[in-house]
Design a protein around this motif. Sequence first.
Motif, PDB file in Angstrom:
ATOM      1  N   GLU A  14     -13.901   2.716  18.250  1.00  0.00           N
ATOM      2  CA  GLU A  14     -12.453   2.562  18.208  1.00  0.00           C
ATOM      3  C   GLU A  14     -11.923   1.913  19.491  1.00  0.00           C
ATOM      4  OE1 GLU A  14     -14.074   5.366  17.628  1.00  0.00           O
ATOM      5  OE2 GLU A  14     -13.676   5.845  15.518  1.00  0.00           O
ATOM      6  N   TYR A  16      -9.157   2.293  20.984  1.00  0.00           N
ATOM      7  CA  TYR A  16      -8.468   3.166  21.961  1.00  0.00           C
ATOM      8  C   TYR A  16      -9.442   3.850  22.906  1.00  0.00           C
ATOM      9  CZ  TYR A  16      -9.145   6.407  17.981  1.00  0.00           C
ATOM     10  OH  TYR A  16      -9.655   7.119  16.935  1.00  0.00           O
ATOM     11  N   TRP A  17     -10.649   4.193  22.419  1.00  0.00           N
ATOM     12  CA  TRP A  17     -11.644   4.770  23.340  1.00  0.00           C
ATOM     13  C   TRP A  17     -12.136   3.697  24.304  1.00  0.00           C
ATOM     14  CZ3 TRP A  17     -10.629   9.476  23.001  1.00  0.00           C
ATOM     15  CH2 TRP A  17     -10.653  10.237  21.821  1.00  0.00           C
ATOM     16  N   ALA A  20      -9.406   3.170  26.900  1.00  0.00           N
ATOM     17  CA  ALA A  20      -9.268   4.311  27.825  1.00  0.00           C
ATOM     18  C   ALA A  20     -10.403   4.278  28.849  1.00  0.00           C
ATOM     19  CB  ALA A  20      -9.278   5.631  27.058  1.00  0.00           C
ATOM     20  N   GLU A  23      -9.924   1.485  31.419  1.00  0.00           N
ATOM     21  CA  GLU A  23      -8.932   1.826  32.440  1.00  0.00           C
ATOM     22  C   GLU A  23      -9.581   2.635  33.568  1.00  0.00           C
ATOM     23  OE1 GLU A  23      -5.916   0.966  33.140  1.00  0.00           O
ATOM     24  OE2 GLU A  23      -5.601   2.448  34.751  1.00  0.00           O
ATOM     25  N   TYR A  24     -10.372   3.651  33.198  1.00  0.00           N
ATOM     26  CA  TYR A  24     -11.016   4.457  34.248  1.00  0.00           C
ATOM     27  C   TYR A  24     -12.114   3.665  34.969  1.00  0.00           C
ATOM     28  CZ  TYR A  24      -8.222   8.434  32.911  1.00  0.00           C
ATOM     29  OH  TYR A  24      -7.156   9.263  32.679  1.00  0.00           O
ATOM     30  N   ARG A  27     -10.283   1.695  37.544  1.00  0.00           N
ATOM     31  CA  ARG A  27      -9.842   2.536  38.659  1.00  0.00           C
ATOM     32  C   ARG A  27     -11.016   2.946  39.546  1.00  0.00           C
ATOM     33  NH1 ARG A  27      -5.559   6.965  36.287  1.00  0.00           N
ATOM     34  NH2 ARG A  27      -4.425   5.610  34.861  1.00  0.00           N
ATOM     35  N   PRO A 125     -16.303  15.304  20.741  1.00  0.00           N
ATOM     36  CA  PRO A 125     -17.083  14.153  20.272  1.00  0.00           C
ATOM     37  C   PRO A 125     -17.506  13.300  21.475  1.00  0.00           C
ATOM     38  CG  PRO A 125     -14.735  13.828  19.819  1.00  0.00           C
ATOM     39  CD  PRO A 125     -14.879  15.220  20.365  1.00  0.00           C
ATOM     40  N   ASN A 127     -17.369  10.228  22.193  1.00  0.00           N
ATOM     41  CA  ASN A 127     -16.433   9.219  22.707  1.00  0.00           C
ATOM     42  C   ASN A 127     -15.362   9.844  23.605  1.00  0.00           C
ATOM     43  OD1 ASN A 127     -15.250  10.445  20.444  1.00  0.00           O
ATOM     44  ND2 ASN A 127     -15.560   8.629  19.153  1.00  0.00           N
ATOM     45  N   LEU A 128     -14.825  10.975  23.177  1.00  0.00           N
ATOM     46  CA  LEU A 128     -13.834  11.678  24.001  1.00  0.00           C
ATOM     47  C   LEU A 128     -14.498  12.243  25.261  1.00  0.00           C
ATOM     48  CD1 LEU A 128     -11.061  12.898  24.564  1.00  0.00           C
ATOM     49  CD2 LEU A 128     -11.508  14.632  22.823  1.00  0.00           C
ATOM     50  N   VAL A 131     -14.628   9.667  27.985  1.00  0.00           N
ATOM     51  CA  VAL A 131     -13.354   9.498  28.696  1.00  0.00           C
ATOM     52  C   VAL A 131     -13.147  10.662  29.680  1.00  0.00           C
ATOM     53  CG1 VAL A 131     -10.852   9.236  28.465  1.00  0.00           C
ATOM     54  CG2 VAL A 131     -12.346   8.313  26.687  1.00  0.00           C
ATOM     55  N   MET A 132     -13.492  11.882  29.230  1.00  0.00           N
ATOM     56  CA  MET A 132     -13.285  13.070  30.073  1.00  0.00           C
ATOM     57  C   MET A 132     -14.124  13.012  31.347  1.00  0.00           C
ATOM     58  SD  MET A 132     -13.161  15.859  26.934  1.00  0.00           S
ATOM     59  CE  MET A 132     -13.508  17.288  27.937  1.00  0.00           C
ATOM     60  N   GLU A 135     -12.715  10.388  33.700  1.00  0.00           N
ATOM     61  CA  GLU A 135     -11.489  10.879  34.354  1.00  0.00           C
ATOM     62  C   GLU A 135     -11.829  11.873  35.450  1.00  0.00           C
ATOM     63  OE1 GLU A 135      -7.910  12.808  35.482  1.00  0.00           O
ATOM     64  OE2 GLU A 135      -9.583  13.853  34.560  1.00  0.00           O
ATOM     65  N   GLN A 136     -12.790  12.757  35.203  1.00  0.00           N
ATOM     66  CA  GLN A 136     -13.153  13.752  36.219  1.00  0.00           C
ATOM     67  C   GLN A 136     -13.824  13.105  37.430  1.00  0.00           C
ATOM     68  OE1 GLN A 136     -12.453  17.243  36.478  1.00  0.00           O
ATOM     69  NE2 GLN A 136     -11.000  16.479  34.988  1.00  0.00           N
ATOM     70  N   ARG A 139     -10.962  11.541  39.237  1.00  0.00           N
ATOM     71  CA  ARG A 139     -10.193  12.607  39.882  1.00  0.00           C
ATOM     72  C   ARG A 139     -10.922  13.115  41.132  1.00  0.00           C
ATOM     73  NH1 ARG A 139      -6.033  16.204  38.056  1.00  0.00           N
ATOM     74  NH2 ARG A 139      -6.011  14.955  36.159  1.00  0.00           N
TER      75      ARG A 139
END
Lengths: 151, 151
Positions: A14, A16-17, A20, A23-24, A27, A125, A127-128, A131-132, A135-136, A139
């Motif tokens: 997808e 959107y994944w 996302a 983007e990270y 960064r 899942p 894919n999520l 992203v997690m 992000e971590q 962070r």
Amino acid sequence: MLTINLVCVGNLKEQYWIDACKEYQKRLSRFCKLNIIEIAEKNQFEKALTLNKEGQDIISHLAGYSILLAIEGKQFTSEEFASKLQDKTQSVSTITFVIGGSYGVSDSVKSVVNEKISFGKPTYPHNLARVMILEQIYRAFMINSGSSYHK
Amino acid sequence: MLTINLVCVGNLKEQYWIDACKEYQKRLSRFCKLNIIEIAEKNQFEKALTLNKEGQDIISHLAGYSILLAIEGKQFTSEEFASKLQDKTQSVSTITFVIGGSYGVSDSVKSVVNEKISFGKPTYPHNLARVMILEQIYRAFMINSGSSYHK
């Protein structure tokens, strides 16, 4: 500059994944050289066979200090994870994170990685989860650089 | 049909978060009536003032059985969360989930909700947290319907 490898089973379909993660990745480019290594999902009829085949691929890509995301791993707050990342960068130049496939990972992967960490009890899942973890990691760098991103 | 309210502080800006949430909203439409209620972020100079103002808005939207996502809440696996959802639907027709803003939520919100649950120790941005809770709610329905989505 620190190299971070992220070994994932399965690719992102997808948009959107994909966006996302992009983007990270953008960064994170300030802080590390990030390689995302996608292992093909092995849709074997037998779960054990799938895990075994995926596991061989994963193990062939482990480099530096390897950290598996696994539900049985030790849980960290974002601050503790940031400390861990900072500590590790004193002694290694490459850290490899591994996210398993929909069946998890084989016991051989679990036994060969340097460490297992968990972000919590729920299952997500792949894919999520990708992203997690991105992000971590982002962070963690922001915490370690004293940014107000993490309040 | 069960009504699920998701009260969130702050709106989604990036298209990938919007699309990821839309996908889970679409999938959830089989199982529940889902209302996403966005509370405006109150960017007051004082953290306490921000939390107080956001808290008043959140409390005004609590309906049915209310569950706050909070780091100090009890942790659940996806299976345990699915059981909880199934149990609650025996006695209530509306469940309201609350995700706080970047400072969290006020003590008054914490004291007024029926329950606090946690998905783990790390901190996530509100936009990613929204996708995570939608996925866990969807996963819960899939577990409860005996689907193979959750392996």
